[in-house]
Write an enzyme that holds these catalytic residues in place. Structure first.
Site, PDB file in Angstrom:
ATOM      1  N   TYR A 120     -16.604 -24.589  39.716  1.00  0.00           N
ATOM      2  CA  TYR A 120     -17.916 -24.036  40.075  1.00  0.00           C
ATOM      3  C   TYR A 120     -18.594 -23.604  38.776  1.00  0.00           C
ATOM      4  CZ  TYR A 120     -21.116 -21.124  42.842  1.00  0.00           C
ATOM      5  OH  TYR A 120     -22.232 -20.551  43.401  1.00  0.00           O
ATOM      6  N   ARG A 130     -33.541 -29.175  40.581  1.00  0.00           N
ATOM      7  CA  ARG A 130     -33.393 -27.955  39.768  1.00  0.00           C
ATOM      8  C   ARG A 130     -31.944 -27.506  39.844  1.00  0.00           C
ATOM      9  NH1 ARG A 130     -32.981 -22.938  42.007  1.00  0.00           N
ATOM     10  NH2 ARG A 130     -30.967 -23.402  41.155  1.00  0.00           N
ATOM     11  N   GLU A 178     -29.780 -26.556  48.571  1.00  0.00           N
ATOM     12  CA  GLU A 178     -29.278 -26.094  47.285  1.00  0.00           C
ATOM     13  C   GLU A 178     -30.002 -26.771  46.134  1.00  0.00           C
ATOM     14  OE1 GLU A 178     -26.522 -23.770  47.295  1.00  0.00           O
ATOM     15  OE2 GLU A 178     -27.259 -23.533  45.257  1.00  0.00           O
ATOM     16  N   ASP A 179     -30.463 -25.975  45.205  1.00  0.00           N
ATOM     17  CA  ASP A 179     -31.007 -26.469  43.940  1.00  0.00           C
ATOM     18  C   ASP A 179     -32.141 -27.483  44.087  1.00  0.00           C
ATOM     19  OD1 ASP A 179     -29.183 -24.695  43.010  1.00  0.00           O
ATOM     20  OD2 ASP A 179     -28.043 -26.092  41.785  1.00  0.00           O
ATOM     21  N   ASP A 224     -29.714 -21.363  49.824  1.00  0.00           N
ATOM     22  CA  ASP A 224     -28.771 -20.526  49.090  1.00  0.00           C
ATOM     23  C   ASP A 224     -29.416 -19.860  47.874  1.00  0.00           C
ATOM     24  OD1 ASP A 224     -26.185 -19.528  48.578  1.00  0.00           O
ATOM     25  OD2 ASP A 224     -25.839 -21.107  47.111  1.00  0.00           O
ATOM     26  N   ASP A 225     -30.293 -20.589  47.193  1.00  0.00           N
ATOM     27  CA  ASP A 225     -30.887 -20.063  45.956  1.00  0.00           C
ATOM     28  C   ASP A 225     -31.890 -18.953  46.241  1.00  0.00           C
ATOM     29  OD1 ASP A 225     -29.629 -21.997  44.107  1.00  0.00           O
ATOM     30  OD2 ASP A 225     -30.704 -23.390  45.386  1.00  0.00           O
ATOM     31  N   LYS A 274     -19.940 -26.440  45.735  1.00  0.00           N
ATOM     32  CA  LYS A 274     -20.234 -25.386  46.722  1.00  0.00           C
ATOM     33  C   LYS A 274     -19.314 -25.549  47.931  1.00  0.00           C
ATOM     34  CE  LYS A 274     -23.975 -23.335  44.938  1.00  0.00           C
ATOM     35  NZ  LYS A 274     -24.270 -21.924  44.808  1.00  0.00           N
ATOM     36  N   ASN A 316     -28.114 -19.133  35.594  1.00  0.00           N
ATOM     37  CA  ASN A 316     -26.916 -19.943  35.417  1.00  0.00           C
ATOM     38  C   ASN A 316     -27.255 -21.252  34.719  1.00  0.00           C
ATOM     39  OD1 ASN A 316     -25.146 -18.215  36.883  1.00  0.00           O
ATOM     40  ND2 ASN A 316     -26.120 -18.914  38.759  1.00  0.00           N
TER      41      ASN A 316
HETATM   42  O1  OAA Z   1     -24.471 -22.280  41.667  1.00  0.00           O
HETATM   43  C1  OAA Z   1     -24.486 -21.107  41.250  1.00  0.00           C
HETATM   44  O2  OAA Z   1     -23.681 -20.666  40.433  1.00  0.00           O
HETATM   45  C2  OAA Z   1     -25.500 -20.159  41.803  1.00  0.00           C
HETATM   46  C3  OAA Z   1     -26.685 -20.903  42.240  1.00  0.00           C
HETATM   47  O3  OAA Z   1     -26.853 -21.233  43.385  1.00  0.00           O
HETATM   48  C4  OAA Z   1     -27.603 -21.383  41.204  1.00  0.00           C
HETATM   49  O4  OAA Z   1     -27.557 -20.930  40.053  1.00  0.00           O
HETATM   50  O5  OAA Z   1     -28.403 -22.267  41.543  1.00  0.00           O
HETATM   51 MG    MG Z   2     -28.006 -23.049  43.452  1.00  0.00          MG
END
Ligand code: OAA
Ligand code: MG
Length: 542
Positions: A81, A134, A224-225, A247-248, A152, A389
Site C-alpha cells: 500500500y 489522480r 478511488e483516485d 474514499d478520497d 486497496k 501521499n
Molecule cells: O491511498 C492512500 O494512501 C490514501 C488515498 O486514498 C490517497 O492518497 O489517494
Molecule cells: Mg485515494
C-alpha cells in the site's frame, strides 16, 4: 479462487489430487512457509522489489500472502500500500507481470456487461474502481493506476476480513493526458488523450449499471483516485442510486476527523473553539471540512458558524468571496470568507493563527519551517496534519514538524513516518490514512447489506476510531491506535456501523443479529489453509 498451498499440502491431499511428487517430500506448516517468505522479503534490497515479490506471492499462494499481511501488518502495509504502491504504479510497465483485476476501456463501450461476465468470480461484493486520473498525489497515471484498486482491495481482505474472491479491482481506461506515458513503450493502456464530456459520463454510467446488473444492488462500489472534478460529480450523481462512496473524499474525511477528535483530548479544546486552515481545497480538504462542520453541527453549532471556523487556501491563495484571481466554485463556495485576499499560506497562517493546520494538496514542503514555528508560537499544542501521499508529496516530514515546535505538535501524515527521537524523547507520528476507515466501513456495509452509504456512517466511524485511542497512546503523541491493532479497528468500526444501520432500518440482512460484534466477527476471512481431504479418506478397505 486460488487454492495453491505448495509444500503445505498434506500427503493425503497430494495423493488425492494426483500431485504427489510434483513437489518435494517435506510437508511444511503455513508458519514454516511464512519464515521462507519473510526471509525472501528481507533479502530484497529495496521496497519496489519487495512489492514485486509480494505480488507474486499473492498470485501463487493467496492464503499465505494474507497470512503474512495479517501477521506483519505494520511492516507490509507500506509495501503493498502507500507509499510503495505509488512507486509501483509509476513503474507499472516494468513491475507488471500478470494482469490482476478487470480492465475496461472506452473502446469496449457497449460491451461492459459481457466483459464483466468474463471475470471468473460470480459472488463479487465489493469493487474498487479508478480511472487513474489522480493517483495519490502523483497525478494522471492512466492504466498504471490499477495498482491502487489492487492494493486497496488487498487491505479489504487483510484489514477488513472480506473474502478475496468477493473483491474486484477495476480500471476504467479512458486514455491518459500524461505525455510521459503516451511515449512509454511499456505503457499498458490506451495511448490516446483522455475522453471527456458526455462520452466519458456515458461510459461511467454504463459501468455502474453493468456492475449492478451483474452483482446486484448491494454490491459496494468504492471510487478511488478520480480527478477532482469527476470525484465530486459522481459522488452526487450516484450516492442515492447505488451502494457507493468516494474514499478520497469520505474515507479521508473520516480518518482526519478521527485524528482531530483524538487531538482535542490532548489540546483540551472544544471542536468549535478551533480555527482550521486547509492547504488545498480538493477532494480530501473539502471532505474533511464538510465532515468537521457536520460534527460541529451535531454538537449544536449552526452551519454558518461551523463553516466560519474553516478556512481554505488553494493554488490561488486564501478562498475569499469575490477573489480577484477567481476560481471559487463548487463546494469551495461554502467556505469562502468575507476577507481580503491573501496569496501565500505563510501569510494566511500569520494572520489567522490556526489551531489546526491540514495539508492535502500534494504540494511537498508546503509547511515551511516558518509556518511550523509559528504554529508552535500560537499554540501550546498545535495540530499539524500533512496528509498528502505518497511520502514524497508530504507537506513536511514528521521530524521537521516536531523540531520546529520543540516536540509540542500533534502530528499525523497520510504516508507513514518512523518515530522521531528529539531531546531524549520518542515521538510517534500518526498515519492519518483512510486505511483505518475503508476496510471497516466495507465490512459493515457488506455484512449488513447496506444499500446507501450516508455521511453519518463516516462521522460515526471517525468517532469509533477516535474512541479506540487510549490515554497511553495520547501520551506518546499518537492520535490513532497503533497499526498492529488496525484489524481490530475495522471490527469496531463495522460493529458500530451495524448497530446504527439496524437501529435506523438501513440494513437488509435479516434476521437482525442480536450480538452485532459477534455477527461482524463471524464474517471475517481467516487465511488458514483449507483441508481438501474428504472425511471418508482414506477409503474404507472392506
Ligand atoms: O491511498 C492512500 O494512501 C490514501 C488515498 O486514498 C490517497 O492518497 O489517494
Ligand atoms: Mg485515494
Amino acid at each position: 479462487m486460488n487454492i495453491f498451498q505448495g509444500t503445505a499440502f498434506t500427503l493425503e491431499e497430494r495423493q488425492i489430487m494426483g500431485i504427489q511428487g510434483l513437489m518435494p517430500a517435506a510437508i511444511l506448516t503455513q508458519e514454516e512457509q511464512m519464515v521462507r517468505v519473510m526471509t525472501n522479503f528481507y533479502k530484497r534490497s529495496n521496497d519496489l522489489d519487495r512489492y514485486i515479490y509480494l505480488m507474486a506471492l499473492q498470485e501463487r499462494n493467496e492464503r499465505l500472502f494474507y497470512r503474512v499481511l495479517c501477521e506483519h501488518t505494520e511492516e507490509m502495509m507500506p509495501i503493498v500500500y502507500t507509499p510503495t504502491v505509488g512507486q509501483a504504479c509509476q513503474e507499472y510497465g516494468v513491475t507488471f507481470r500478470k494482469p490482476r483485476g478487470l480492465f475496461l476501456s472506452i473502446n469496449d463501450k457497449g460491451h461492459l456487461f459481457e466483459m464483466m461476465c468474463n471475470w471468473p468470480e460470480q459472488d463479487v461484493k465489493a469493487i474498487v474502481v479508478t480511472d487513474g486520473e489522480r493517483i495519490l498525489g502523483l497525478g494522471d497515471l492512466g492504466s498504471y493506476g490499477m495498482g491502487i484498486p489492487v492494493g486497496k482491495l488487498s487491505l479489504y481482505t487483510a484489514l477488513g476480513g472480506i473474502v478475496p474472491e468477493q473483491c474486484l479491482p477495476i480500471l476504467l481506461d479512458v486514455g491518459t493526458n500524461n505525455e510521459k506515458l503516451l511515449n512509454d513503450p511499456l505503457y499498458i493502456g490506451l495511448k490516446r488523450p483522455r475522453v471527456k464530456g458526455q462520452e466519458y459520463d456515458d461510459f461511467v454510467e454504463e459501468f455502474m449499471t453493468s456492475a449492478v446488473r451483474k452483482y446486484g444492488q448491494n454490491c459496494l462500489i468504492q471510487f478511488e483516485d478520480f480527478g477532482n472534478h469527476n470525484a465530486f460529480r459522481f459522488l452526487e450523481k450516484y450516492r442515492d442510486r447505488y451502494c457507493t462512496f468516494n474514499d478520497d473524499i469520505q474515507g479521508t474525511a473520516s480518518v482526519a476527523a478521527a485524528g482531530v477528535f483524538a487531538a482535542l483530548r490532548i489540546t483540551g479544546k472544544k471542536l468549535s473553539d478551533n480555527v482550521f486552515v486547509f492547504q488545498g481545497a480538493g477532494e480530501a480538504s473539502i471532505g474533511i471540512a464538510q465532515l468537521i462542520a457536520l460534527a460541529m453541527e451535531e454538537e449544536g453549532t449552526s452551519t454558518e458558524e461551523a463553516r466560519s471556523k474553516i478556512w481554505m487556501v488553494d493554488s490561488r491563495g486564501l478562498i475569499v468571496k469575490n477573489r480577484p484571481k477567481g476560481g471559487v466554485s463548487g463546494h469551495k463556495v461554502d467556505f469562502a470568507k468575507d476577507h481580503e485576499p491573501v496569496d501565500k499560506l505563510e501569510d494566511v497562517v500569520s494572520k489567522l493563527k490556526p489551531t489546526v493546520l491540514i495539508g492535502a494538496a500534494a504540494v511537498p514542503g508546503a509547511f515551511t519551517t516558518k509556518i511550523l514555528k509559528e504554529m508552535g508560537e500560537f499554540n501550546k499544542r498545535p495540530v499539524i496534519f500533512a496528509l498528502s501521499n505518497p511520502t514524497s508529496m508530504s507537506e513536511c516530514t514528521a521530524e521537521q514538524a516536531y523540531q520546529a515546535t520543540e516536540g509540542r505538535c500533534v502530528f499525523a501524515s497520510g504516508s507513514p513516518f518512523s518515530p522521531v527521537q528529539l531531546n531524549g524523547k520518542l515521538y510517534h507520528p500518526g498515519q492519518g490514512n483512510n486505511a483505518y476507515i475503508f476496510p471497516g466501513v466495507a465490512l459493515g456495509i457488506i455484512a449488513c447489506g447496506v444499500r446507501h452509504v450516508e455521511d453519518k456512517i463516516f462521522l460515526h466511524s471517525a468517532k469509533a476510531l477516535a474512541d479506540m485511542v487510549t490515554q497511553e497512546n495520547l501520551d506518546e503523541g499518537r492520535v490513532y491506535p497503533p497499526l498492529n491493532l488496525i484489524r481490530e479497528v475495522s471490527v469496531q468500526i463495522a460493529t458500530k456501523l451495524a448497530e446504527d444501520v439496524y437501529r435506523e432500518g438501513l440494513a437488509t440482512t435479516y434476521p437482525e443479529p442480536a450480538n452485532k460484534e459477534e455477527f461482524i466477527r463471524s464474517h471475517i476471512y481467516e487465511p488458514d489453509y483449507e483441508c481438501f481431504v474428504p472425511e471418508t479418506w482414506p477409503w474404507p478397505q472392506n
